[in-house]
Design an enzyme around this catalytic site. Sequence first.
Site, PDB file in Angstrom:
ATOM      1  N   SER A 124      10.759  -7.177 -14.712  1.00 29.29           N
ATOM      2  CA  SER A 124      10.907  -7.078 -13.261  1.00 29.29           C
ATOM      3  C   SER A 124      11.195  -8.446 -12.663  1.00 29.29           C
ATOM      4  O   SER A 124      10.743  -9.476 -13.191  1.00 29.29           O
ATOM      5  CB  SER A 124       9.588  -6.539 -12.708  1.00 29.29           C
ATOM      6  OG  SER A 124       9.512  -6.745 -11.331  1.00 29.29           O
ATOM      7  N   THR A 126       9.716  -9.557 -10.427  1.00 26.64           N
ATOM      8  CA  THR A 126       8.411 -10.091 -10.043  1.00 26.64           C
ATOM      9  C   THR A 126       7.983 -11.271 -10.931  1.00 26.64           C
ATOM     10  O   THR A 126       7.186 -12.099 -10.506  1.00 26.64           O
ATOM     11  CB  THR A 126       7.359  -8.946 -10.068  1.00 26.64           C
ATOM     12  OG1 THR A 126       6.213  -9.340  -9.394  1.00 26.64           O
ATOM     13  CG2 THR A 126       7.005  -8.530 -11.455  1.00 26.64           C
ATOM     14  N   TYR A 149      -0.153  -6.470 -11.785  1.00 24.79           N
ATOM     15  CA  TYR A 149       1.016  -5.752 -12.306  1.00 24.79           C
ATOM     16  C   TYR A 149       2.071  -6.748 -12.773  1.00 24.79           C
ATOM     17  O   TYR A 149       2.588  -6.668 -13.886  1.00 24.79           O
ATOM     18  CB  TYR A 149       1.600  -4.824 -11.226  1.00 24.79           C
ATOM     19  CG  TYR A 149       3.019  -4.410 -11.520  1.00 24.79           C
ATOM     20  CD1 TYR A 149       3.299  -3.493 -12.528  1.00 24.79           C
ATOM     21  CD2 TYR A 149       4.099  -4.967 -10.814  1.00 24.79           C
ATOM     22  CE1 TYR A 149       4.595  -3.135 -12.823  1.00 24.79           C
ATOM     23  CE2 TYR A 149       5.400  -4.609 -11.103  1.00 24.79           C
ATOM     24  CZ  TYR A 149       5.649  -3.693 -12.109  1.00 24.79           C
ATOM     25  OH  TYR A 149       6.948  -3.353 -12.410  1.00 24.79           O
ATOM     26  N   LYS A 153       3.876  -8.031 -16.687  1.00 17.60           N
ATOM     27  CA  LYS A 153       5.289  -8.218 -17.064  1.00 17.60           C
ATOM     28  C   LYS A 153       5.487  -9.619 -17.647  1.00 17.60           C
ATOM     29  O   LYS A 153       6.182  -9.796 -18.651  1.00 17.60           O
ATOM     30  CB  LYS A 153       6.206  -8.014 -15.854  1.00 17.60           C
ATOM     31  CG  LYS A 153       6.190  -6.602 -15.282  1.00 17.60           C
ATOM     32  CD  LYS A 153       6.705  -5.576 -16.263  1.00 17.60           C
ATOM     33  CE  LYS A 153       6.668  -4.172 -15.714  1.00 17.60           C
ATOM     34  NZ  LYS A 153       6.888  -3.131 -16.724  1.00 17.60           N
ATOM     35  N   ASN A 199       6.590   1.498  -1.612  1.00 19.60           N
ATOM     36  CA  ASN A 199       7.917   0.884  -1.596  1.00 19.60           C
ATOM     37  C   ASN A 199       8.743   1.381  -0.422  1.00 19.60           C
ATOM     38  O   ASN A 199       8.546   2.483   0.086  1.00 19.60           O
ATOM     39  CB  ASN A 199       8.653   1.160  -2.913  1.00 19.60           C
ATOM     40  CG  ASN A 199       7.948   0.514  -4.085  1.00 19.60           C
ATOM     41  OD1 ASN A 199       7.476   1.199  -4.980  1.00 19.60           O
ATOM     42  ND2 ASN A 199       7.846  -0.797  -4.068  1.00 19.60           N
TER      43      ASN A 199
HETATM   44  P1  NAD Z   1       7.396   5.638 -13.264  1.00 20.47           P
HETATM   45  O1  NAD Z   1       5.943   5.552 -12.988  1.00 20.47           O
HETATM   46  O2  NAD Z   1       8.206   6.641 -12.547  1.00 20.47           O
HETATM   47  O3  NAD Z   1       7.635   5.831 -14.831  1.00 20.47           O
HETATM   48  C1  NAD Z   1       6.757   5.316 -15.801  1.00 20.47           C
HETATM   49  C2  NAD Z   1       6.424   6.447 -16.769  1.00 20.47           C
HETATM   50  O4  NAD Z   1       5.544   5.938 -17.788  1.00 20.47           O
HETATM   51  C3  NAD Z   1       5.706   7.610 -16.110  1.00 20.47           C
HETATM   52  O5  NAD Z   1       6.377   8.810 -16.427  1.00 20.47           O
HETATM   53  C4  NAD Z   1       4.296   7.596 -16.705  1.00 20.47           C
HETATM   54  O6  NAD Z   1       3.764   8.875 -16.853  1.00 20.47           O
HETATM   55  C5  NAD Z   1       4.536   6.894 -18.040  1.00 20.47           C
HETATM   56  N1  NAD Z   1       3.391   6.166 -18.607  1.00 20.47           N
HETATM   57  C6  NAD Z   1       2.607   5.236 -18.006  1.00 20.47           C
HETATM   58  N2  NAD Z   1       1.702   4.766 -18.883  1.00 20.47           N
HETATM   59  C7  NAD Z   1       1.921   5.414 -20.054  1.00 20.47           C
HETATM   60  C8  NAD Z   1       1.304   5.370 -21.332  1.00 20.47           C
HETATM   61  N3  NAD Z   1       0.262   4.589 -21.595  1.00 20.47           N
HETATM   62  N4  NAD Z   1       1.795   6.169 -22.316  1.00 20.47           N
HETATM   63  C9  NAD Z   1       2.836   6.990 -22.079  1.00 20.47           C
HETATM   64  N5  NAD Z   1       3.457   7.074 -20.886  1.00 20.47           N
HETATM   65  C10 NAD Z   1       3.002   6.297 -19.890  1.00 20.47           C
HETATM   66  O7  NAD Z   1       7.999   4.164 -13.038  1.00 20.47           O
HETATM   67  P2  NAD Z   1       9.508   3.662 -12.965  1.00 20.47           P
HETATM   68  O8  NAD Z   1       9.791   3.241 -11.579  1.00 20.47           O
HETATM   69  O9  NAD Z   1      10.404   4.631 -13.635  1.00 20.47           O
HETATM   70  O10 NAD Z   1       9.374   2.334 -13.835  1.00 20.47           O
HETATM   71  C11 NAD Z   1       9.661   2.302 -15.215  1.00 20.47           C
HETATM   72  C12 NAD Z   1       9.393   0.901 -15.736  1.00 20.47           C
HETATM   73  O11 NAD Z   1      10.185  -0.033 -15.009  1.00 20.47           O
HETATM   74  C13 NAD Z   1       7.934   0.444 -15.571  1.00 20.47           C
HETATM   75  O12 NAD Z   1       7.569  -0.326 -16.693  1.00 20.47           O
HETATM   76  C14 NAD Z   1       7.996  -0.421 -14.334  1.00 20.47           C
HETATM   77  O13 NAD Z   1       6.983  -1.397 -14.316  1.00 20.47           O
HETATM   78  C15 NAD Z   1       9.372  -1.060 -14.471  1.00 20.47           C
HETATM   79  N6  NAD Z   1       9.914  -1.527 -13.182  1.00 20.47           N
HETATM   80  C16 NAD Z   1       9.978  -0.651 -12.127  1.00 20.47           C
HETATM   81  C17 NAD Z   1      10.441  -1.110 -10.894  1.00 20.47           C
HETATM   82  C18 NAD Z   1      10.491  -0.194  -9.706  1.00 20.47           C
HETATM   83  O14 NAD Z   1      10.533  -0.699  -8.574  1.00 20.47           O
HETATM   84  N7  NAD Z   1      10.519   1.136  -9.876  1.00 20.47           N
HETATM   85  C19 NAD Z   1      10.864  -2.452 -10.742  1.00 20.47           C
HETATM   86  C20 NAD Z   1      10.810  -3.302 -11.836  1.00 20.47           C
HETATM   87  C21 NAD Z   1      10.314  -2.816 -13.064  1.00 20.47           C
HETATM   88  N1  UFG Z   2       8.594  -3.027   3.278  1.00 16.21           N
HETATM   89  C1  UFG Z   2       8.358  -2.689   4.601  1.00 16.21           C
HETATM   90  N2  UFG Z   2       7.647  -1.556   4.851  1.00 16.21           N
HETATM   91  C2  UFG Z   2       7.177  -0.743   3.871  1.00 16.21           C
HETATM   92  C3  UFG Z   2       7.445  -1.092   2.518  1.00 16.21           C
HETATM   93  C4  UFG Z   2       8.148  -2.242   2.277  1.00 16.21           C
HETATM   94  O1  UFG Z   2       8.745  -3.396   5.524  1.00 16.21           O
HETATM   95  O2  UFG Z   2       6.520   0.271   4.171  1.00 16.21           O
HETATM   96  C5  UFG Z   2       9.400  -4.232   2.997  1.00 16.21           C
HETATM   97  C6  UFG Z   2       8.658  -5.278   2.203  1.00 16.21           C
HETATM   98  O3  UFG Z   2       7.928  -6.126   3.025  1.00 16.21           O
HETATM   99  C7  UFG Z   2       9.815  -5.967   1.480  1.00 16.21           C
HETATM  100  C8  UFG Z   2      10.837  -4.854   1.256  1.00 16.21           C
HETATM  101  O4  UFG Z   2      10.486  -3.843   2.193  1.00 16.21           O
HETATM  102  O5  UFG Z   2      10.401  -6.932   2.324  1.00 16.21           O
HETATM  103  C9  UFG Z   2      10.796  -4.266  -0.123  1.00 16.21           C
HETATM  104  O6  UFG Z   2       9.473  -3.876  -0.458  1.00 16.21           O
HETATM  105  P1  UFG Z   2       9.155  -2.919  -1.686  1.00 16.21           P
HETATM  106  O7  UFG Z   2       7.672  -2.659  -1.662  1.00 16.21           O
HETATM  107  O8  UFG Z   2      10.053  -1.746  -1.682  1.00 16.21           O
HETATM  108  O9  UFG Z   2       9.577  -3.784  -2.942  1.00 16.21           O
HETATM  109  P2  UFG Z   2       9.081  -5.212  -3.454  1.00 16.21           P
HETATM  110  O10 UFG Z   2      10.251  -6.125  -3.410  1.00 16.21           O
HETATM  111  O11 UFG Z   2       7.860  -5.644  -2.765  1.00 16.21           O
HETATM  112  O12 UFG Z   2       8.672  -4.900  -4.964  1.00 16.21           O
HETATM  113  C10 UFG Z   2       9.452  -4.039  -5.820  1.00 16.21           C
HETATM  114  C11 UFG Z   2       8.525  -3.303  -6.788  1.00 16.21           C
HETATM  115  C12 UFG Z   2       7.947  -4.250  -7.801  1.00 16.21           C
HETATM  116  C13 UFG Z   2       9.034  -5.028  -8.451  1.00 16.21           C
HETATM  117  C14 UFG Z   2       9.895  -5.739  -7.429  1.00 16.21           C
HETATM  118  C15 UFG Z   2      11.054  -6.402  -8.098  1.00 16.21           C
HETATM  119  O13 UFG Z   2       7.484  -2.656  -6.085  1.00 16.21           O
HETATM  120  O14 UFG Z   2       7.300  -3.490  -8.794  1.00 16.21           O
HETATM  121  O15 UFG Z   2      10.404  -4.789  -6.504  1.00 16.21           O
HETATM  122  O16 UFG Z   2      11.765  -7.166  -7.190  1.00 16.21           O
HETATM  123  F1  UFG Z   2       8.497  -5.947  -9.286  1.00 16.21           F
END
Ligand code: NAD
Ligand code: UFG
Length: 336
Positions: A124, A126, A149, A153, A199
């Site tokens: 990520s 992050t 979290y 990563k 989000n």
């Molecule tokens: P999600 O929660 O929709 O998908 C994750 C899946 O993993 C879920 O289906 C959950 O049931 C499964 N899971 C969790 N722990 C498990 C375990 N111990 N064993 C088996 N299954 C397990 O999340 P997503 O948004 O699809 O994210 C997928 C990956 O990408 C995650 O690792 C997340 O940290 C990473 N990521 C997501 C974002 C985002 O904003 N969505 C951003 C950066 C990175």
């Molecule tokens: N925001 C609002 N109101 C809300 C939610 C979010 O104003 O109700 C704003 C936040 O302040 C930020 C932007 O929208 O400026 C995006 O926020 P998100 O929560 O959607 O996303 P983040 O950038 O904070 O974080 C996301 C994921 C993390 C990931 C990261 C990678 O949640 O897991 O993106 O850049 F690591």
Amino acid sequence: MRVLVTGGMGFIGSETVIALLEAGFEPVIADNLSNSKEKVLDRIETLTGKRPPFYKVDCCDEGEFRKVFEKEHIDAVIHFAGLKAVGESVVKPLEYYKNNLDSTFTLLSLMREFGVKNIIFSSSATVYGVPTHMPLVETDPTGGATNPYGMTKVMIERILTDFQKANPEFNVILLRYFNPIGAHPSGLLGEDPNGIPNNLMPYISQVSVGKLKQLKIYGDDYPTPDGTGVRDYIHVLDLAEGHVASLRKFADKPGLEIYNLGTGKGTSVLELVHAFEEANGIKIPYIIGPRRAGDVAENYANCDKAKKELGWEARFSIVDACRDSYNFQKKNPNGI
Ligand code: NAD
Ligand code: UFG
């Protein structure tokens, strides 16, 4: 190529399974359904005409997880499984460190035991912490994540780096996602968060269908053009294709590589709200609130490396993503 997709029932994993099937790969899903539903498999089948093998298994449970490796001949792994809610991780750090690290340790030891040598890890943006400049490049410093979290990563990137160094026959690709949004254009798959969304895009979507009253924008006094936070929003379909391109990269025996997956373009909260309104012809009521703790002013990627080395770049616009998110929300008002 047979690809084990951990977390393959989730938001990004399920779209990636579809992209893999469409590209001729053979995905095998392992997911404990802690944040997804079994119905996702039916939807994957509806969309592709194929039903990939699915194992309801916790990746931390070595005994059960081993059975997947025994049964399936796996060539590569995409490791999505993990807990991902930033706020929850602050309240439940132990659960986050345990689930995200344990599942990775278990996976890696099974991969070593069964001779599976290729892994893509869902990292990520992050990991870049509080950046000092934009756009972010893969060589920028990492490690300053501001919550448990994010630290998982950072730690897993380090573990994979050390593991690959000690086992040079392994190939590791770390994909640093920026902000995934959007949904499958059919409206059958999309983001389905539990409870009130953290989000931005799922929050806007739920406001758009009246499930939530109004959006609260976290701060309009950032040093950005309109004062609201800037992020690099990438359509989940583009992200899925980034995994297909990364799998192809394994043919070059890359060792360890890191790629940013974003669009390279920053979009503010207000710009996203207006794009959503324009794409869908509706109004999103909002108020301006104080800044959210831990947020950075802006965060967007330089994606030149992925373009050059993977031949991948994002194709969908913010407007496409807004249209697809709304479509998914309308068709699934109470989630999948
Ligand atoms: P999600 O929660 O929709 O998908 C994750 C899946 O993993 C879920 O289906 C959950 O049931 C499964 N899971 C969790 N722990 C498990 C375990 N111990 N064993 C088996 N299954 C397990 O999340 P997503 O948004 O699809 O994210 C997928 C990956 O990408 C995650 O690792 C997340 O940290 C990473 N990521 C997501 C974002 C985002 O904003 N969505 C951003 C950066 C990175
Ligand atoms: N925001 C609002 N109101 C809300 C939610 C979010 O104003 O109700 C704003 C936040 O302040 C930020 C932007 O929208 O400026 C995006 O926020 P998100 O929560 O959607 O996303 P983040 O950038 O904070 O974080 C996301 C994921 C993390 C990931 C990261 C990678 O949640 O897991 O993106 O850049 F690591």
